[in-house]
Design a protein around this motif. Structure first.
Motif, PDB file in Angstrom:
ATOM      1  N   ARG A   8      36.410  -7.545  -0.305  1.00 51.04           N
ATOM      2  CA  ARG A   8      35.560  -7.353  -1.484  1.00 51.04           C
ATOM      3  C   ARG A   8      34.130  -7.466  -0.996  1.00 51.04           C
ATOM      4  O   ARG A   8      33.618  -8.555  -0.746  1.00 51.04           O
ATOM      5  CB  ARG A   8      35.873  -8.407  -2.540  1.00 51.04           C
ATOM      6  CG  ARG A   8      37.274  -8.270  -3.136  1.00 51.04           C
ATOM      7  CD  ARG A   8      37.709  -9.528  -3.858  1.00 51.04           C
ATOM      8  NE  ARG A   8      36.774  -9.908  -4.901  1.00 51.04           N
ATOM      9  CZ  ARG A   8      36.825 -11.062  -5.569  1.00 51.04           C
ATOM     10  NH1 ARG A   8      37.764 -11.957  -5.258  1.00 51.04           N
ATOM     11  NH2 ARG A   8      35.944 -11.336  -6.515  1.00 51.04           N
ATOM     12  N   HIS A   9      33.483  -6.312  -0.840  1.00 43.99           N
ATOM     13  CA  HIS A   9      32.226  -6.237  -0.109  1.00 43.99           C
ATOM     14  C   HIS A   9      30.996  -6.426  -0.973  1.00 43.99           C
ATOM     15  O   HIS A   9      29.896  -6.567  -0.433  1.00 43.99           O
ATOM     16  CB  HIS A   9      32.142  -4.893   0.621  1.00 43.99           C
ATOM     17  CG  HIS A   9      33.343  -4.589   1.440  1.00 43.99           C
ATOM     18  ND1 HIS A   9      33.745  -5.381   2.492  1.00 43.99           N
ATOM     19  CD2 HIS A   9      34.279  -3.591   1.342  1.00 43.99           C
ATOM     20  CE1 HIS A   9      34.852  -4.878   3.030  1.00 43.99           C
ATOM     21  NE2 HIS A   9      35.204  -3.799   2.340  1.00 43.99           N
ATOM     22  N   MET A  10      31.119  -6.400  -2.295  1.00 42.24           N
ATOM     23  CA  MET A  10      29.961  -6.499  -3.181  1.00 42.24           C
ATOM     24  C   MET A  10      30.071  -7.767  -4.025  1.00 42.24           C
ATOM     25  O   MET A  10      31.155  -8.118  -4.504  1.00 42.24           O
ATOM     26  CB  MET A  10      29.866  -5.284  -4.107  1.00 42.24           C
ATOM     27  CG  MET A  10      29.713  -3.951  -3.397  1.00 42.24           C
ATOM     28  SD  MET A  10      28.192  -3.835  -2.431  1.00 42.24           S
ATOM     29  CE  MET A  10      26.966  -4.123  -3.694  1.00 42.24           C
ATOM     30  N   GLY A  11      28.935  -8.434  -4.195  1.00 40.38           N
ATOM     31  CA  GLY A  11      28.888  -9.601  -5.061  1.00 40.38           C
ATOM     32  C   GLY A  11      27.836  -9.411  -6.135  1.00 40.38           C
ATOM     33  O   GLY A  11      26.788  -8.789  -5.903  1.00 40.38           O
ATOM     34  N   ASP A  12      28.080  -9.923  -7.327  1.00 41.60           N
ATOM     35  CA  ASP A  12      27.160  -9.718  -8.446  1.00 41.60           C
ATOM     36  C   ASP A  12      25.892 -10.553  -8.249  1.00 41.60           C
ATOM     37  O   ASP A  12      25.785 -11.412  -7.367  1.00 41.60           O
ATOM     38  CB  ASP A  12      27.851 -10.105  -9.747  1.00 41.60           C
ATOM     39  CG  ASP A  12      27.338  -9.272 -10.916  1.00 41.60           C
ATOM     40  OD1 ASP A  12      26.217  -8.754 -10.810  1.00 41.60           O
ATOM     41  OD2 ASP A  12      28.066  -9.158 -11.921  1.00 41.60           O
ATOM     42  N   VAL A  13      24.907 -10.306  -9.118  1.00 42.74           N
ATOM     43  CA  VAL A  13      23.620 -10.990  -9.028  1.00 42.74           C
ATOM     44  C   VAL A  13      23.817 -12.496  -9.221  1.00 42.74           C
ATOM     45  O   VAL A  13      24.551 -12.927 -10.121  1.00 42.74           O
ATOM     46  CB  VAL A  13      22.657 -10.435 -10.092  1.00 42.74           C
ATOM     47  CG1 VAL A  13      21.309 -11.164 -10.027  1.00 42.74           C
ATOM     48  CG2 VAL A  13      22.457  -8.945  -9.896  1.00 42.74           C
ATOM     49  N   HIS A  14      23.139 -13.280  -8.374  1.00 38.55           N
ATOM     50  CA  HIS A  14      23.224 -14.734  -8.492  1.00 38.55           C
ATOM     51  C   HIS A  14      21.915 -15.339  -7.990  1.00 38.55           C
ATOM     52  O   HIS A  14      21.157 -14.709  -7.242  1.00 38.55           O
ATOM     53  CB  HIS A  14      24.397 -15.287  -7.678  1.00 38.55           C
ATOM     54  CG  HIS A  14      24.257 -15.062  -6.197  1.00 38.55           C
ATOM     55  ND1 HIS A  14      23.645 -15.967  -5.356  1.00 38.55           N
ATOM     56  CD2 HIS A  14      24.638 -14.006  -5.410  1.00 38.55           C
ATOM     57  CE1 HIS A  14      23.650 -15.498  -4.120  1.00 38.55           C
ATOM     58  NE2 HIS A  14      24.251 -14.304  -4.121  1.00 38.55           N
ATOM     59  N   GLU A  15      21.645 -16.561  -8.370  1.00 39.88           N
ATOM     60  CA  GLU A  15      20.448 -17.244  -7.908  1.00 39.88           C
ATOM     61  C   GLU A  15      20.673 -17.801  -6.506  1.00 39.88           C
ATOM     62  O   GLU A  15      21.785 -18.174  -6.126  1.00 39.88           O
ATOM     63  CB  GLU A  15      20.086 -18.379  -8.872  1.00 39.88           C
ATOM     64  CG  GLU A  15      19.667 -17.910 -10.249  1.00 39.88           C
ATOM     65  CD  GLU A  15      19.188 -19.050 -11.123  1.00 39.88           C
ATOM     66  OE1 GLU A  15      19.120 -20.195 -10.617  1.00 39.88           O
ATOM     67  OE2 GLU A  15      18.889 -18.790 -12.309  1.00 39.88           O
ATOM     68  N   ALA A  16      19.576 -17.814  -5.744  1.00 38.56           N
ATOM     69  CA  ALA A  16      19.643 -18.333  -4.371  1.00 38.56           C
ATOM     70  C   ALA A  16      19.849 -19.841  -4.414  1.00 38.56           C
ATOM     71  O   ALA A  16      19.155 -20.553  -5.138  1.00 38.56           O
ATOM     72  CB  ALA A  16      18.377 -17.994  -3.608  1.00 38.56           C
ATOM     73  N   LEU A  17      20.800 -20.315  -3.624  1.00 42.40           N
ATOM     74  CA  LEU A  17      21.060 -21.757  -3.549  1.00 42.40           C
ATOM     75  C   LEU A  17      20.497 -22.374  -2.269  1.00 42.40           C
ATOM     76  O   LEU A  17      19.814 -23.397  -2.305  1.00 42.40           O
ATOM     77  CB  LEU A  17      22.563 -22.016  -3.649  1.00 42.40           C
ATOM     78  CG  LEU A  17      23.234 -21.584  -4.970  1.00 42.40           C
ATOM     79  CD1 LEU A  17      24.722 -21.884  -4.927  1.00 42.40           C
ATOM     80  CD2 LEU A  17      22.590 -22.272  -6.157  1.00 42.40           C
ATOM     81  N   LEU A  18      20.805 -21.731  -1.140  1.00 34.01           N
ATOM     82  CA  LEU A  18      20.369 -22.280   0.134  1.00 34.01           C
ATOM     83  C   LEU A  18      19.008 -21.751   0.558  1.00 34.01           C
ATOM     84  O   LEU A  18      18.224 -22.469   1.201  1.00 34.01           O
ATOM     85  CB  LEU A  18      21.408 -21.965   1.219  1.00 34.01           C
ATOM     86  CG  LEU A  18      22.823 -22.518   0.974  1.00 34.01           C
ATOM     87  CD1 LEU A  18      23.757 -22.076   2.090  1.00 34.01           C
ATOM     88  CD2 LEU A  18      22.792 -24.049   0.893  1.00 34.01           C
TER      89      LEU A  18
END
Length: 524
Positions: free
Chosen positions: A144-154
């Motif tokens: 699963r090569h795509m990930g949805d929008v998310h806030e940066a954690l690191l």
């Protein structure tokens, strides 16, 4: 003392005045109706066009998102292909640095080992950090090569916020493997969500709509990823989102959580080529009063045009009415010429001088029509007589047929021999008094019953059925027209020998076998 002025009586007005007034009223009425209907039709078309434009903007935005994401997806996939089996970390660093320089919105690019530890990354950020629990790493191993929008954690602590908005990324990741096909790590890319603003500016600012038209990008869960202040970051539940989630494209008028009505165009990303899409839904909204401002302007123009047309038609009505009244007296002689075919009697009236003159002509015409009516009445009476005579003839013929049928039935009932009738299915259709005496069965008891079951011994019944089937199949009946002897039984099962002659009637109206039966010996 001056005499009081009285209102003029309607009959004091000429036909021209009445026609002019009628033309004026009709012109005003028609103008108003045409204005209203055309305004409604035009308004509906304009509203549909405005909604279609918003729907098209939403569709263009979703298509641009799909194509742009596909480009990023393809770039990362190509780099992953080039890094397969490459254990030279300096070379890997040069490859990912070149990728970031080619597209600065790649906020972070890194390569991990199979356990999830970052081996090398752009600007050395997160090197040596374990990212095995991050969704993008686990999803890459699951293809699963795509990930949805998310806030940066690191990365937010390392890169800092460029403004008030938090850092947000879209993840793209592909697994890496060696020549033997064993997974050696993951190539991960964090694409800055600022990329979506570039697409927004390319579509909306270029057409001058950024002030009143607001685009929104909404995730599959209803979270607003990109939108106006106060809406971005919230979760929406709207009919337009539900329709877009079903893959539909169009526009709708709906009230949003701020209490304002909006015209909303909607669409959904469908992926492009190898890029599967992330289920994003694109809404393009505009405040209803702003969206339909052209419709209100159209209302005003149609109203002014209708009023101008009403005034113009009123003036034309007065002119036409003056032209109509002048030749009416001449048309009186023409009306006398249609006496032979126009049977309308003009009512006696003194409303207008012209109508009074025409009334006399039409009254004369009515006299001629009445004469024609008398002739028609005579013709009608003659036709009725002919119909009555024909009806009497038909009734007499019907009575003859019925009398003939009664004579035939009387002959059968009074015959000295038993008479039996049977249809082609083997059911009894006739049974006279002699048959009742011979077999012991009353007529009402056997009508409609099987002849074989009623008068034939059980041992002869199969042969009877076979003979009937043979007739129905071949239409051949060799047993008719000759006297034959058969063994039959009466009501009490006693056998007897009888002589019979079977006749066949096979017409479109009647289909039956009949036989006169007489005993030739006593009971057996």
């Amino acid at each position: 003392m001056p005499m009081p002025r009285t209102l003029p009586h309607p009959r004091d007005f000429s036909l021209g005045a009445w026609l002019a007034l009628a033309f004026t009223l009709l012109s005003v009425l028609l103008t108003v109706l045409l204005t209203v209907f055309s305004d409604r039709a035009a308004s509906a078309q304009v509203r549909a066009s405005i909604g279609a434009n918003l729907a098209e903007l939403a569709n263009q935005t979703s298509s641009r998102l799909d194509r742009s994401m596909f480009e990023r997806y393809r770039e990362v996939r190509l780099i992953a292909g080039r890094l397969q089996g490459n254990a030279d970390l300096p070379q890997v660093r040069r490859e990912i640095d070149a990728l970031q320089q080619s597209y600065p919105l790649y906020a972070w690019i890194g390569v991990t080992d199979a356990a999830g530890t970052v081996l090398t990354a752009t600007r050395s950020m997160l090197e040596g950090v374990d990212v095995s629990t991050r969704p993008w790493f686990r999803h890459a191993l699951d293809d699963r090569h795509m990930g949805d929008v998310h806030e940066a954690l690191l990365l937010e602590r390392l890169m800092g916020r460029p403004g008030d908005e938090p850092l947000r990324f879209v993840d793209i990741a592909f697994p890496l493997s060696d020549a033997a096909g064993q997974t050696t790590g993951v190539l991960g890319v964090h694409l800055s969500w600022n990329w979506s603003s570039e697409i927004q500016d390319a579509i909306f600012v270029s057409v001058g709509r950024s002030r009143t038209v607001e685009p929104l990008i909404v995730s599959a869960t209803g979270l607003v990823l990109l939108g106006p202040p106060g809406v971005q970051g919230t979760v929406l539940q709207l009919p337009s989102l539900e329709a877009a989630g079903r893959g539909e494209r169009g526009h709708v008028t709906e009230t949003w959580p701020d209490g304002r009505p909006y015209l909303v165009g909607y669409s959904r990303d469908a992926g492009f080529d190898a890029y599967p899409g992330l289920g994003w839904r694109v809404l393009v909204r505009q405040a209803l009063d702003e969206a339909y401002a052209p419709v209100n302007q159209l209302h005003q123009r149609m109203l002014l045009g209708g009023l101008a047309a009403a005034v113009l038609f009123s003036l034309l009505g007065w002119l036409v009415a003056r032209q109509i009244t002048r030749p009416l007296l001449d048309l009186t002689d023409v009306a006398r010429g249609i006496e032979a075919g126009y049977a309308v009697k003009a009512p006696a009236t003194a409303a207008y001088r012209e109508v009074d003159t025409l009334g006399k002509a039409f009254n004369s015409l009515v006299k001629s029509l009445q004469d024609n009516e008398a002739e028609l009445r005579q013709s009608h009476a003659a036709l009725e007589r002919r119909v009555s005579e024909r009806t009497a003839e038909l009734r007499e013929a019907f009575d003859d047929v019925r009398a003939n049928e009664e004579r035939v039935q009387t002959v059968i009932d009074t015959a000295q021999e038993a008479f039996i009738g049977m249809d082609f299915e083997g059911r009894i259709t006739d049974w006279n008094a002699q048959a009742e005496k011979l077999f012991g069965w009353k007529r009402f008891e056997v009508l409609g019953e099987s002849l074989a079951d009623t008068i034939l011994p059980e041992r002869y019944q199969p042969a009877f059925v076979q003979a009937l089937v043979h007739f129905l199949t071949t239409r051949e009946a060799p047993f008719t027209g000759q006297r034959i002897e058969r063994t039959v039984i009466d009501r009490h099962g006693r056998e007897m020998v009888v002589e019979m002659k079977i006749s066949l009637i096979n017409t479109a109206e009647v289909q039956l076998f009949s036989a006169f039966v007489r005993p030739v010996g006593g009971p057996r």
